[in-house]
Design a protein around this motif. Sequence first.
Motif, mmCIF file in Angstrom:
data_model
loop_
_atom_site.group_PDB
_atom_site.id
_atom_site.type_symbol
_atom_site.label_atom_id
_atom_site.label_comp_id
_atom_site.label_asym_id
_atom_site.label_seq_id
_atom_site.Cartn_x
_atom_site.Cartn_y
_atom_site.Cartn_z
ATOM 1 N N TRP A 105 0.789 -1.225 0.000
ATOM 2 C CA TRP A 105 0.000 0.000 0.000
ATOM 3 C C TRP A 105 0.829 1.289 0.000
ATOM 4 O O TRP A 105 0.509 2.219 -0.731
ATOM 5 C CB TRP A 105 -0.952 0.031 1.198
ATOM 6 N N LEU A 106 1.846 1.352 0.829
ATOM 7 C CA LEU A 106 2.550 2.628 0.995
ATOM 8 C C LEU A 106 3.398 3.009 -0.214
ATOM 9 O O LEU A 106 3.210 4.084 -0.786
ATOM 10 C CB LEU A 106 3.395 2.585 2.264
ATOM 11 N N PHE A 107 4.333 2.151 -0.620
ATOM 12 C CA PHE A 107 5.177 2.502 -1.766
ATOM 13 C C PHE A 107 4.381 2.699 -3.059
ATOM 14 O O PHE A 107 4.645 3.650 -3.794
ATOM 15 C CB PHE A 107 6.308 1.498 -1.972
ATOM 16 N N PRO A 108 3.401 1.861 -3.372
ATOM 17 C CA PRO A 108 2.615 2.121 -4.592
ATOM 18 C C PRO A 108 1.858 3.448 -4.553
ATOM 19 O O PRO A 108 1.557 4.021 -5.596
ATOM 20 C CB PRO A 108 1.649 0.935 -4.659
ATOM 21 N N ALA A 109 1.558 3.958 -3.367
ATOM 22 C CA ALA A 109 0.796 5.206 -3.247
ATOM 23 C C ALA A 109 1.674 6.448 -3.362
ATOM 24 O O ALA A 109 1.166 7.543 -3.575
ATOM 25 C CB ALA A 109 0.045 5.228 -1.916
ATOM 26 N N ILE A 110 2.970 6.282 -3.223
ATOM 27 C CA ILE A 110 3.885 7.428 -3.286
ATOM 28 C C ILE A 110 4.247 7.672 -4.748
ATOM 29 O O ILE A 110 4.745 6.786 -5.429
ATOM 30 C CB ILE A 110 5.159 7.175 -2.453
ATOM 31 N N ASP A 111 3.988 8.888 -5.208
ATOM 32 C CA ASP A 111 4.311 9.270 -6.574
ATOM 33 C C ASP A 111 5.820 9.168 -6.782
ATOM 34 O O ASP A 111 6.584 9.770 -6.026
ATOM 35 C CB ASP A 111 3.836 10.705 -6.829
ATOM 36 N N LEU B 122 -4.306 3.575 6.783
ATOM 37 C CA LEU B 122 -3.930 4.819 7.467
ATOM 38 C C LEU B 122 -4.155 4.658 8.975
ATOM 39 O O LEU B 122 -3.296 5.023 9.780
ATOM 40 C CB LEU B 122 -4.730 6.002 6.921
ATOM 41 N N HIS B 123 -5.286 4.096 9.347
ATOM 42 C CA HIS B 123 -5.587 3.872 10.761
ATOM 43 C C HIS B 123 -4.563 2.916 11.385
ATOM 44 O O HIS B 123 -4.097 3.136 12.507
ATOM 45 C CB HIS B 123 -7.014 3.324 10.922
ATOM 46 N N TRP B 124 -4.211 1.853 10.673
ATOM 47 C CA TRP B 124 -3.231 0.885 11.163
ATOM 48 C C TRP B 124 -1.893 1.579 11.423
ATOM 49 O O TRP B 124 -1.259 1.369 12.461
ATOM 50 C CB TRP B 124 -3.055 -0.241 10.143
ATOM 51 N N ILE B 125 -1.453 2.415 10.473
ATOM 52 C CA ILE B 125 -0.176 3.123 10.620
ATOM 53 C C ILE B 125 -0.211 4.045 11.835
ATOM 54 O O ILE B 125 0.714 4.063 12.649
ATOM 55 C CB ILE B 125 0.169 3.916 9.340
ATOM 56 N N MET B 126 -1.286 4.809 11.966
ATOM 57 C CA MET B 126 -1.373 5.740 13.094
ATOM 58 C C MET B 126 -1.479 4.978 14.421
ATOM 59 O O MET B 126 -0.922 5.417 15.430
ATOM 60 C CB MET B 126 -2.533 6.711 12.900
ATOM 61 N N SER B 127 -2.148 3.834 14.426
ATOM 62 C CA SER B 127 -2.205 3.005 15.637
ATOM 63 C C SER B 127 -0.819 2.490 16.000
ATOM 64 O O SER B 127 -0.462 2.389 17.176
ATOM 65 C CB SER B 127 -3.143 1.813 15.431
ATOM 66 N N PHE B 128 -0.041 2.159 14.976
ATOM 67 C CA PHE B 128 1.325 1.684 15.182
ATOM 68 C C PHE B 128 2.178 2.761 15.856
ATOM 69 O O PHE B 128 3.045 2.461 16.674
ATOM 70 C CB PHE B 128 1.930 1.278 13.829
ATOM 71 N N LEU B 129 1.926 4.019 15.518
ATOM 72 C CA LEU B 129 2.737 5.127 16.033
ATOM 73 C C LEU B 129 2.274 5.673 17.379
ATOM 74 O O LEU B 129 3.051 6.306 18.088
ATOM 75 C CB LEU B 129 2.762 6.276 15.022
ATOM 76 N N LEU C 287 -0.073 11.416 4.943
ATOM 77 C CA LEU C 287 -0.514 10.062 4.573
ATOM 78 C C LEU C 287 -1.942 10.072 4.035
ATOM 79 O O LEU C 287 -2.270 9.330 3.110
ATOM 80 C CB LEU C 287 -0.425 9.126 5.782
ATOM 81 N N ALA C 288 -2.780 10.938 4.589
ATOM 82 C CA ALA C 288 -4.177 11.018 4.143
ATOM 83 C C ALA C 288 -4.277 11.502 2.700
ATOM 84 O O ALA C 288 -5.271 11.218 2.023
ATOM 85 C CB ALA C 288 -4.973 11.934 5.070
ATOM 86 N N GLN C 289 -3.274 12.217 2.219
ATOM 87 C CA GLN C 289 -3.274 12.688 0.831
ATOM 88 C C GLN C 289 -2.892 11.585 -0.161
ATOM 89 O O GLN C 289 -3.106 11.730 -1.355
ATOM 90 C CB GLN C 289 -2.313 13.873 0.681
ATOM 91 N N LEU C 290 -2.322 10.496 0.356
ATOM 92 C CA LEU C 290 -1.963 9.371 -0.505
ATOM 93 C C LEU C 290 -3.191 8.504 -0.755
ATOM 94 O O LEU C 290 -4.143 8.520 0.024
ATOM 95 C CB LEU C 290 -0.865 8.527 0.151
#
Length: 168
Positions: free
Chosen positions: A13-19, A89-96, A79-82
């Motif tokens: 999810w993360l790398f494919p979403a980054i331009d 996004l929720h999983w990442i923020m929960s991780f942090l 992250l919300a802009q990706l």
Amino acid sequence: MNLFSENIVVRKWLFPAIDPAVISDQFAFKPTGSTTSALTFYMHHVTRLLEEHSYVRYLLVDFTKAFDIVHHGILASKLAQLKIPPSILHWIMSFLTDRTHKVKFADYLSSFRPINKGIVQGSGISLSLYIVMESDLKALSAINILFNADDTNLLVPEKNCCTAFGRI
């Protein structure tokens, strides 16, 4: 959370979403980056700039404790802009969030204290999150060249001195 699940989030999810254009100046924190690539990029651009200018300034900016000072709210908005699912996004923020730490010095052990900013270094997702966090860092002038290889590097040709440090 384990390293395996973090790597899945990054890869799927993360790398494919980054331009790719956003991280084209990134060498240290992406899978295809390397010190050799950064040095080649540096030498190419310095040589090219020296063809038209008498000298080139090279500024190396080391953001001390860069991973430790990441503001979670700013990271969340980036992250919300990706284009990633809200659940990721929720999983990442929960991780942090809701993380704690304690310190041992000699025989003294502190109580647990909350960690309210920063990215967990050494985790499978930390480098990707740092890329997102610093992805909008750009040179002030199109002639200046900014690139990242662990530290932030800026090449400023001779005829562009006022844009190296902002307007005087």
